[in-house]
Design a protein around this motif. Structure first.
Motif, PDB file in Angstrom:
ATOM      1  N   ILE B 100      -8.429  37.598  -1.282  1.00 23.98           N
ATOM      2  CA  ILE B 100      -7.093  37.207  -0.836  1.00 23.98           C
ATOM      3  C   ILE B 100      -6.675  38.063   0.341  1.00 23.98           C
ATOM      4  N   ASP B 101      -6.091  37.424   1.329  1.00 24.27           N
ATOM      5  CA  ASP B 101      -5.530  38.180   2.442  1.00 24.27           C
ATOM      6  C   ASP B 101      -4.302  38.937   1.965  1.00 24.27           C
ATOM      7  N   GLN B 185     -13.185  30.204   5.367  1.00 22.70           N
ATOM      8  CA  GLN B 185     -11.855  30.822   5.380  1.00 22.70           C
ATOM      9  C   GLN B 185     -10.792  29.880   4.820  1.00 22.70           C
ATOM     10  N   TYR B 186     -10.928  28.570   5.136  1.00 23.30           N
ATOM     11  CA  TYR B 186      -9.940  27.616   4.620  1.00 23.30           C
ATOM     12  C   TYR B 186     -10.114  27.417   3.125  1.00 23.30           C
ATOM     13  N   GLN B 189      -8.529  30.133   1.261  1.00 20.07           N
ATOM     14  CA  GLN B 189      -7.071  30.029   1.268  1.00 20.07           C
ATOM     15  C   GLN B 189      -6.568  28.853   0.440  1.00 20.07           C
ATOM     16  N   LYS B 191      -7.010  25.720   1.184  1.00 21.17           N
ATOM     17  CA  LYS B 191      -6.599  24.587   2.011  1.00 21.17           C
ATOM     18  C   LYS B 191      -7.674  23.510   2.096  1.00 21.17           C
TER      19      LYS B 191
END
Lengths: 214, 197
Positions: B100-101, B185-186, B189, B191
């Motif tokens: 998680i960012d 990356q998506y 997240q 997405k």
């Protein structure tokens, strides 16, 4: 647990020569370091020059791929190159990742053991130092500051303890199953018995063995 | 029974699914700390009593000595349980830092204690700073790559983006073939999802 680069062992058959040859490319060395790191409970020496070389090669490959794309090279060729880069990148990332995860797990142990500390790269040492600070502060704030005076250490159970008995250490005496890749003769495993390492033979013994064969 | 509450605390952690967190049990935690304080009071009063009687802690093995020892051991056990609870939770928090960012989703955040939130932030920063030192992103490529391209479905409207080999219009529910490194990356997240099979 590969033994391809063993030097000085007699009886180098054609097979061994072949193995030595194919396992000397950096990709293979990286794969071996990765595998050893993954399989061993404690942190191993950081392969700094190997990592450096691998990164340079990856960059070179990426440039080549870009050039291919610009020159309208066959997409299949490009994709094969790309796949090779991806795989090497995975090995490299995974290698670094496993090491960081070990540092996260055994940071206090690594910090107080000079031999282990020197195995880390400069950046890993920095990472470890900061992690130790973070974790110590978190533990202090959550638990230790609320405990009575003589029980506040994060390394010792209480001031009476002579050793650091709160520090997690990797389990080095667990049993492992390993396979010797070539004849190694009799190796002393512990004080009582010696194990016979026959090519392809399986052996269930404690972890000391992989140090001798890796 | 001494140590019962501390045991319950640890039990609570082991009963939760691995990698998952339940809410930080402030209440029980505080009770164990209270236990500890009580133990130390009793321990001190026993030690004082022994001192007044002039008996040596090392040699006299009377009821007071063993009473004091019991309190000491109970304290140590409580400490280990508290540390185990916090430390094991901290390991889960560490792992979050990989996926998680810097911003935690609300459903996770509400389960953490204040100190744990701080720890997440500082540890993520530590991790990020290592990655930027090396100029390599370690949060992608979690599984060995099989194919450079994967099939994905876009779950949230992302819009026009420039990817490493193409620019794509990532509208909601679109199904596309993307470079795995671009898509990852998506996916992390939430997405996008990977379509397998």
């Amino acid at each position: 647990m590969e033994s391809g680069s063993d030097k000085g062992t007699g009886g180098s058959s054609a097979m061994d020569d072949y193995e030595t040859l194919i396992s000397t490319t950096d990709a293979d060395l990286l794969k071996r370091s990765w595998r050893n790191e993954k399989a061993s409970p404690e942190i191993l020496q950081f392969e700094s020059s190997l990592v450096q070389r691998s990164r340079e090669q990856i960059q070179l490959m990426e440039e080549t791929v870009e050039e291919f794309m610009n020159n309208g090279e066959d997409p299949l060729t490009v994709s094969l190159y790309q796949m090779d880069i991806d795989r090497t990148m995975f090995l490299l990332r995974s290698y670094l990742r496993i090491r960081l995860q070990k540092i996260e797990k055994f940071m206090f142990h690594i910090q107080k053991t000079a031999e282990l500390w020197t195995r880390l790269s400069r950046q890993e040492q920095k990472f470890a130092k900061r992690s130790i600070e973070d974790t110590k502060q978190h533990l202090d704030e959550s638990v230790l500051s609320k405990l009575p005076d003589r029980y506040k250490s994060h390394l010792k159970q209480s001031v009476i303890s002579e050793e650091d008995d709160m520090v997690m250490e990797p389990k080095l005496d667990a049993f492992v199953i390993c396979r010797s890749r070539k004849f190694l003769g009799g190796l002393p495993v512990d004080d009582r018995k010696s194990a016979r390492h026959v090519r392809g033979g399986y052996l269930c013994t404690s972890l000391q063995v992989d140090k001798t064969t890796s | 029974m001494y140590g019962r509450k501390a045991y319950q605390l640890v039990k609570e952690f082991t009963n939760s699914e691995s990698g998952q967190l339940t809410g930080f049990n402030d209440d029980l935690f505080a009770q164990v700390i209270e236990d500890c304080k009580e133990h130390v009071l009793k321990l001190q009063s026993l030690l004082r009593k022994m001192q007044e009687e002039g008996s040596d802690n090392q040699t006299t093995k009377n009821a007071d000595h063993f009473g004091a020892l019991m309190h000491h051991l109970a304290l140590v056990r409580n400490k280990r349980c508290l540390m185990a609870y916090v430390y094991n939770r901290a390991e889960v928090v560490q792992n979050l830092g990989w996926t998680i960012d810097l911003v935690l989703p609300l459903e996770i955040e509400e389960k953490l204690s204040i100190s744990e939130k701080e720890y997440f932030k500082s540890h993520s920063k530590t991790l990020k700073s290592y990655m930027s030192d090396l100029d390599i992103d370690l949060a992608v490529d979690m599984v060995p790559p099989k194919d450079p391209y994967i099939k994905v479905r876009v779950l949230e409207e992302i819009g026009n983006v420039v990817l490493s080999d193409q620019s794509a219009n990532l509208t909601r529910y679109a199904i596309l073939f993307l470079r795995r490194t671009d898509a990852e990356q998506y996916i992390s997240q939430g997405k996008m999802e990977e379509l397998t099979g």
